[in-house]
Motif scaffolding. Structure first.
Motif, PDB file in Angstrom:
ATOM      1  N   ALA A 125       0.507  -4.611   3.887  1.00 39.48           N
ATOM      2  CA  ALA A 125      -0.096  -3.364   4.374  1.00 39.48           C
ATOM      3  C   ALA A 125       0.380  -3.052   5.785  1.00 39.48           C
ATOM      4  O   ALA A 125       0.801  -3.931   6.533  1.00 39.48           O
ATOM      5  CB  ALA A 125      -1.622  -3.487   4.359  1.00 39.48           C
ATOM      6  N   ARG A 126       0.293  -1.777   6.131  1.00 45.22           N
ATOM      7  CA  ARG A 126       0.613  -1.357   7.498  1.00 45.22           C
ATOM      8  C   ARG A 126      -0.474  -1.842   8.463  1.00 45.22           C
ATOM      9  O   ARG A 126      -1.625  -2.052   8.062  1.00 45.22           O
ATOM     10  CB  ARG A 126       0.685   0.169   7.581  1.00 45.22           C
ATOM     11  CG  ARG A 126       1.711   0.813   6.663  1.00 45.22           C
ATOM     12  CD  ARG A 126       1.734   2.320   6.883  1.00 45.22           C
ATOM     13  NE  ARG A 126       2.515   2.995   5.858  1.00 45.22           N
ATOM     14  CZ  ARG A 126       3.839   3.060   5.838  1.00 45.22           C
ATOM     15  NH1 ARG A 126       4.529   2.481   6.797  1.00 45.22           N
ATOM     16  NH2 ARG A 126       4.479   3.700   4.873  1.00 45.22           N
TER      17      ARG A 126
ATOM     18  N   VAL B 179       6.854  -0.646   3.907  1.00 46.69           N
ATOM     19  CA  VAL B 179       5.768  -1.308   4.638  1.00 46.69           C
ATOM     20  C   VAL B 179       6.186  -2.699   5.113  1.00 46.69           C
ATOM     21  O   VAL B 179       5.648  -3.208   6.095  1.00 46.69           O
ATOM     22  CB  VAL B 179       4.504  -1.400   3.751  1.00 46.69           C
ATOM     23  CG1 VAL B 179       3.387  -2.133   4.459  1.00 46.69           C
ATOM     24  CG2 VAL B 179       4.036  -0.013   3.369  1.00 46.69           C
TER      25      VAL B 179
ATOM     26  N   THR C  79      -5.553  -0.129   1.913  1.00 45.61           N
ATOM     27  CA  THR C  79      -5.569  -1.500   1.411  1.00 45.61           C
ATOM     28  C   THR C  79      -6.741  -1.731   0.461  1.00 45.61           C
ATOM     29  O   THR C  79      -6.564  -2.341  -0.604  1.00 45.61           O
ATOM     30  CB  THR C  79      -5.641  -2.495   2.589  1.00 45.61           C
ATOM     31  OG1 THR C  79      -4.572  -2.215   3.502  1.00 45.61           O
ATOM     32  CG2 THR C  79      -5.514  -3.932   2.095  1.00 45.61           C
TER      33      THR C  79
ATOM     34  N   THR D 257      -4.991   2.034   7.422  1.00 40.40           N
ATOM     35  CA  THR D 257      -4.629   0.898   6.570  1.00 40.40           C
ATOM     36  C   THR D 257      -5.828   0.312   5.833  1.00 40.40           C
ATOM     37  O   THR D 257      -5.673  -0.220   4.736  1.00 40.40           O
ATOM     38  CB  THR D 257      -3.913  -0.189   7.381  1.00 40.40           C
ATOM     39  OG1 THR D 257      -3.287  -1.110   6.468  1.00 40.40           O
ATOM     40  CG2 THR D 257      -4.874  -0.958   8.280  1.00 40.40           C
TER      41      THR D 257
ATOM     42  N   THR E 185       0.818  -1.206   0.000  1.00 39.14           N
ATOM     43  CA  THR E 185       0.000   0.000   0.000  1.00 39.14           C
ATOM     44  C   THR E 185       0.855   1.260   0.000  1.00 39.14           C
ATOM     45  O   THR E 185       0.329   2.361  -0.179  1.00 39.14           O
ATOM     46  CB  THR E 185      -0.911   0.014   1.229  1.00 39.14           C
ATOM     47  OG1 THR E 185      -0.099  -0.117   2.416  1.00 39.14           O
ATOM     48  CG2 THR E 185      -1.905  -1.141   1.184  1.00 39.14           C
TER      49      THR E 185
ATOM     50  N   LEU F  25      -0.594  -8.027   6.977  1.00 45.09           N
ATOM     51  CA  LEU F  25      -0.231  -6.818   7.704  1.00 45.09           C
ATOM     52  C   LEU F  25       1.152  -7.027   8.314  1.00 45.09           C
ATOM     53  O   LEU F  25       1.474  -8.123   8.774  1.00 45.09           O
ATOM     54  CB  LEU F  25      -1.247  -6.512   8.796  1.00 45.09           C
ATOM     55  CG  LEU F  25      -2.703  -6.333   8.351  1.00 45.09           C
ATOM     56  CD1 LEU F  25      -3.560  -5.908   9.528  1.00 45.09           C
ATOM     57  CD2 LEU F  25      -2.817  -5.330   7.229  1.00 45.09           C
TER      58      LEU F  25
END
Length: 239
Positions: free
Chosen positions: A142-143, A13, A152, A148, A9, A171
């Motif tokens: 993704a974070r 990350v 995302t 997020t 994202t 994540l």
């Protein structure tokens, strides 16, 4: 091609940790997984602080770092701009040629992009165009933090608008104090993104060892599901 294209994202990350860690996990399970990062900016291929070298170490492959990443330049910019400023003429066809050569040596490939899907990648393409050309499902990193879900879901929808299959989301980098928030984010991403979240990796430090990363995959990621798909059911069954 049997494999996954790993995108994110945003930049920084955790794509390299996820790509190398998943490749290493699969290799421990008997899958001949290779890793490929077409373009790297910020480090040369054999720089031990660079992504290509980290992919080599985490995955455990014997390939040279220069084969894992054929186009590496030192200036930390968007890849297309970094290549241009270094005086290197690189097009998407060049990235695909190196990929085909490396992929012949492995059963399964994990390709790490740069930043997100809309990052300028080479003289004639963004990251998403390379993912399309390779015809592999996406794994989105993704974070774990606030925002997020928006980032995302936007990435998922952008990918689907370009006819790319999203295999899953991971994540990466949450702190222990964020456990409940991470669970909530996973539920919302699965609901609004209509996608499977394979798990969440905790923060493992600045330069975690291969052993620590593989242990984290075994503990926190549904990697057995990934392995079963590869070995038993075929890539068309990701969803």
């Amino acid at each position: 091609m049997n494999g996954l294209f790993v995108t994110a994202t945003d930049t920084e990350v955790g794509k390299t940790l996820v790509t190398g860690g998943l490749a290493g996990f699969l290799r421990e399970k008997g899958v001949d997984a290779g890793v490929y990062k077409p373009v790297q900016s910020g480090h040369h291929a054999n720089d031990m602080d660079g992504d290509a070298w980290r992919l080599k170490v985490l995955s455990g492959v014997l390939d040279d770092a220069s084969d894992i990443c054929p186009y590496a330049v030192s200036e930390p910019l968007a890849p297309a701009l970094a290549l241009q400023r270094a005086g290197r003429e690189v097009a998407m066809a060049d990235l695909l040629t190196h990929f085909t050569s490396l992929a012949r040596q492995h059963e399964f490939m994990l390709v790490e992009g740069a930043g997100g899907l809309a990052v300028p990648y080479a003289s004639d393409c963004m990251v998403i165009h390379v993912a399309q050309a390779m015809q592999m499902p996406l794994l989105i990193v993704a974070r774990p933090t606030l925002g997020t879900v928006n980032h995302t879901v936007l990435t998922i929808e952008y990918a689907r608008q370009h006819d790319l299959q999203v295999a899953g989301v991971i994540l990466s980098g949450y702190q222990s104090s964020q456990n409940e928030r991470v669970k909530e984010n996973i539920n919302m991403i699965e609901t609004y993104g209509n996608v499977r979240v394979w798990g969440a990796l905790p923060y493992l430090g600045e330069k975690p060892s291969r052993e620590a990363v593989l242990q984290a995959f075994d503990q926190y990621i549904n990697a057995s599901f990934i392995h079963s798909i590869i070995r038993k059911r075929g890539m068309e069954q990701w969803n």
